[in-house]
Scaffold this active site. Structure first.
Site, PDB file in Angstrom:
ATOM      1  N   ARG A 283       4.477  -2.077 -38.863  1.00 37.95           N
ATOM      2  CA  ARG A 283       5.446  -1.802 -39.932  1.00 37.95           C
ATOM      3  C   ARG A 283       5.370  -0.309 -40.227  1.00 37.95           C
ATOM      4  O   ARG A 283       4.397   0.158 -40.809  1.00 37.95           O
ATOM      5  CB  ARG A 283       5.038  -2.636 -41.149  1.00 37.95           C
ATOM      6  CG  ARG A 283       6.026  -2.717 -42.269  1.00 37.95           C
ATOM      7  CD  ARG A 283       5.343  -3.263 -43.521  1.00 37.95           C
ATOM      8  NE  ARG A 283       4.512  -2.243 -44.132  1.00 37.95           N
ATOM      9  CZ  ARG A 283       3.404  -2.485 -44.830  1.00 37.95           C
ATOM     10  NH1 ARG A 283       2.971  -3.698 -45.019  1.00 37.95           N
ATOM     11  NH2 ARG A 283       2.712  -1.490 -45.356  1.00 37.95           N
ATOM     12  N   HIS A 287       5.406  -1.659 -47.411  1.00 36.19           N
ATOM     13  CA  HIS A 287       5.750  -3.087 -47.464  1.00 36.19           C
ATOM     14  C   HIS A 287       7.179  -3.280 -47.988  1.00 36.19           C
ATOM     15  O   HIS A 287       7.979  -4.020 -47.418  1.00 36.19           O
ATOM     16  CB  HIS A 287       4.738  -3.812 -48.357  1.00 36.19           C
ATOM     17  CG  HIS A 287       5.057  -5.250 -48.593  1.00 36.19           C
ATOM     18  ND1 HIS A 287       4.960  -6.199 -47.599  1.00 36.19           N
ATOM     19  CD2 HIS A 287       5.489  -5.903 -49.703  1.00 36.19           C
ATOM     20  CE1 HIS A 287       5.324  -7.386 -48.094  1.00 36.19           C
ATOM     21  NE2 HIS A 287       5.640  -7.220 -49.359  1.00 36.19           N
ATOM     22  N   TYR A 296      -3.382   2.854 -48.592  1.00 37.48           N
ATOM     23  CA  TYR A 296      -4.282   1.987 -47.808  1.00 37.48           C
ATOM     24  C   TYR A 296      -4.169   2.193 -46.297  1.00 37.48           C
ATOM     25  O   TYR A 296      -4.818   1.491 -45.540  1.00 37.48           O
ATOM     26  CB  TYR A 296      -4.044   0.506 -48.167  1.00 37.48           C
ATOM     27  CG  TYR A 296      -2.597   0.048 -48.015  1.00 37.48           C
ATOM     28  CD1 TYR A 296      -2.096  -0.358 -46.781  1.00 37.48           C
ATOM     29  CD2 TYR A 296      -1.730   0.040 -49.105  1.00 37.48           C
ATOM     30  CE1 TYR A 296      -0.786  -0.784 -46.635  1.00 37.48           C
ATOM     31  CE2 TYR A 296      -0.416  -0.370 -48.975  1.00 37.48           C
ATOM     32  CZ  TYR A 296       0.054  -0.782 -47.745  1.00 37.48           C
ATOM     33  OH  TYR A 296       1.354  -1.178 -47.593  1.00 37.48           O
TER      34      TYR A 296
HETATM   35  C1  LIG Z   1       3.024 -18.266 -51.130  1.00 39.08           C
HETATM   36  C2  LIG Z   1       3.047 -16.804 -51.390  1.00 39.08           C
HETATM   37  N1  LIG Z   1       1.909 -16.149 -51.694  1.00 39.08           N
HETATM   38  C3  LIG Z   1       1.933 -14.803 -51.909  1.00 39.08           C
HETATM   39  C4  LIG Z   1       3.104 -14.113 -51.843  1.00 39.08           C
HETATM   40  C5  LIG Z   1       3.122 -12.600 -52.114  1.00 39.08           C
HETATM   41  N2  LIG Z   1       3.372 -11.860 -50.856  1.00 39.08           N
HETATM   42  C6  LIG Z   1       4.622 -11.414 -50.557  1.00 39.08           C
HETATM   43  S1  LIG Z   1       4.670 -10.655 -49.087  1.00 39.08           S
HETATM   44  C7  LIG Z   1       3.019 -10.877 -48.826  1.00 39.08           C
HETATM   45  C8  LIG Z   1       2.363 -10.375 -47.568  1.00 39.08           C
HETATM   46  C9  LIG Z   1       2.795 -11.112 -46.340  1.00 39.08           C
HETATM   47  O1  LIG Z   1       2.352 -10.466 -45.192  1.00 39.08           O
HETATM   48  P1  LIG Z   1       2.780 -10.895 -43.747  1.00 39.08           P
HETATM   49  O2  LIG Z   1       2.810 -12.381 -43.631  1.00 39.08           O
HETATM   50  O3  LIG Z   1       1.916 -10.173 -42.803  1.00 39.08           O
HETATM   51  O4  LIG Z   1       4.304 -10.414 -43.613  1.00 39.08           O
HETATM   52  P2  LIG Z   1       4.908  -8.924 -43.663  1.00 39.08           P
HETATM   53  O5  LIG Z   1       5.250  -8.661 -45.111  1.00 39.08           O
HETATM   54  O6  LIG Z   1       3.886  -7.992 -43.137  1.00 39.08           O
HETATM   55  O7  LIG Z   1       6.125  -8.980 -42.835  1.00 39.08           O
HETATM   56  C10 LIG Z   1       2.436 -11.538 -49.912  1.00 39.08           C
HETATM   57  C11 LIG Z   1       1.009 -11.881 -50.014  1.00 39.08           C
HETATM   58  C12 LIG Z   1       4.285 -14.825 -51.536  1.00 39.08           C
HETATM   59  N3  LIG Z   1       5.474 -14.236 -51.407  1.00 39.08           N
HETATM   60  N4  LIG Z   1       4.231 -16.167 -51.295  1.00 39.08           N
END
Ligand SMILES: Cc1ncc(C[n+]2csc(CCOP(=O)(O)OP(=O)(O)O)c2C)c(N)n1
Ligand SMILES: [Mg+2]
Length: 391
Positions: A283, A287, A296
């Site tokens: 990425r 985020h 980080y």
């Molecule tokens: C069930 C749930 N727990 C926590 C969150 C908060 N949250 C949003 S995005 C994220 C990180 C997800 O990372 P990843 O699966 O690696 O996807 P990326 O954002 O890197 O595409 C988190 C913890 C959420 N949206 N849903």
């Protein structure tokens, strides 16, 4: 004489024992991913030796992939700019993940189903969905701006991994009704730690649902690096445990991404059940626009990934094959610019949103509390209109 179970077990001849117990040492041929991610191009676009297991996609498909990746990147930059102008509430960028976003869409037929997360706006526009409709959710206007049943694309999921279960259910339903539709569920590296991911993959495996689980391992879940997320040598191994053939691919190699996903989709369509693909990518942006990744991430790490840019890599390869020249590159850049300008203009128009629609579709029959709250909002809006009229 009585015997203990252990003694009985010892008494079974070795050959019979092997036949009667599902041997843990049976080879799981066909399930295991390659130890190194599949790669067909060097980072500078130099082709690697062709492989029998992953034949190279036709050059016309790769040219189309390049076009959609360039337009997709421009869309992504524009969407980020719209957050700064207050036209979009939030935008999770997929810059750097263009090969995954577009490759997934190109590996599918129009009547196949996509189950995206919040990160997949680029994939949806690459699928031909109106970009304003794609951004409706992120603008906060409505849950989803397009009709999922028309474009065969589920609403973008924010609750992590829930789409894995939805995809398994839809794919099972389609095959149950005799159709050869495939569902592709996007999922992030962090979300593979969620229960829904495991339940979805397990259900799909047991019921042979035609789903491709496509893990975009972009190395971070917000600020949590992969090393704090899992001890698995590769996220692709998470499929193997459920009996799902799995592969890992260089997610910044567009040719390899399309080749691997094409095979995964063919496997699912042939009725052989689900497939899991882990794409190693990165990425490039934070985020979302609300995050500061410099807190980080080491800037050197980001720079290293800049050298593995998927768009430049495919462009270099297509030029080498005489499938792209300066004029074609300029024409595609112009198309991308026009796409962004049209989006900008349309997003500048103030959306017409009926606040009372907030109460629609919560329940088939609204609860008394909802009816009361709706009436309260209606009265407040009417009072505000009266005040404006009197001013
Ligand atoms: C069930 C749930 N727990 C926590 C969150 C908060 N949250 C949003 S995005 C994220 C990180 C997800 O990372 P990843 O699966 O690696 O996807 P990326 O954002 O890197 O595409 C988190 C913890 C959420 N949206 N849903
Ligand atoms: Mg991630």
């Amino acid at each position: 004489m009585t015997t203990t179970p252990q003694a009985e077990r010892r008494a079974i001849p070795r050959a019979r024992r092997a036949a009667s117990t599902p041997a843990a040492s049976e080879p799981s041929a066909g399930l295991l991913p390659h130890t190194d991610p599949v790669r067909l191009l060097e980072p500078d676009g130099t082709p690697l030796p062709p492989r029998d297991d992953y034949p190279e996609p036709p050059v016309e498909a790769l040219r189309e992939m390049y076009r959609r990746m360039v337009v997709g990147r421009r869309f992504d930059v524009q969407a980020t700019a719209l957050t700064k102008q207050g036209r979009l509430a939030v935008y999770p960028s997929s810059r750097g993940q263009e090969a995954c976003q577009v490759g997934a869409v190109l590996a599918l037929r129009d009547d196949d189903w996509v189950f995206p997360t919040y990160r997949e706006s680029m994939a949806l526009t690459a699928r031909g969905i109106d970009p304003v409709e794609v951004l409706t959710l992120l603008r906060g206007d409505w849950h989803c701006g397009y009709d999922p049943t028309v474009v065969h694309t589920a609403p973008q999921c924010t609750p992590l991994a829930t789409q894995c279960v939805h995809a398994a259910g839809l794919a099972y339903g389609e095959s149950y009704q005799g159709r050869d539709t495939v569902a592709l569920a996007f999922i992030g590296d962090g979300a593979t730690s969620e229960g829904d991911f495991h339940e979805g993959v397990n259900f799909a495996a047991v019921f042979k649902a035609p789903v491709v689980y496509f893990v975009q391992n972009n190395k971070y879940a917000i600020s949590v690096p992969l090393s704090r997320q899992t001890a698995a040598p590769s996220l692709a191994y998470k499929g193997v445990g459920y009996g799902v053939p799995s592969e890992q691919v260089d997610g910044n190699d567009p040719v390899a991404v399309l080749a691997v996903l094409t095979r995964a989709v063919a496997h699912a369509r042939a009725g052989k059940g689900p497939y899991l693909v882990e794409a190693h990518t990165y990425r490039m942006e934070a985020h979302t626009n609300a995050d500061d990744a410099s807190r980080y991430r080491d800037p050197e790490e980001v720079e290293q990934w800049r050298d593995r840019d998927p768009v430049a890599r495919l462009e270099a390869y297509l030029r080498r094959r005489d499938a792209l020249d300066d004029a074609a590159v300029a024409a595609i850049a112009e198309e991308a610019e026009a796409y962004a300008a049209a989006l900008r203009e349309r997003m500048n128009a103030q959306p017409q949103v009926d606040p009372l629609s907030l109460f629609d579709h919560v329940y088939a029959e609204p609860t008394p509390q909802l009816v009361e709250q709706r009436e309260q909002v209606r009265a407040e809006l009417a009072a505000a209109r009266d005040d404006e009229g009197n001013a």
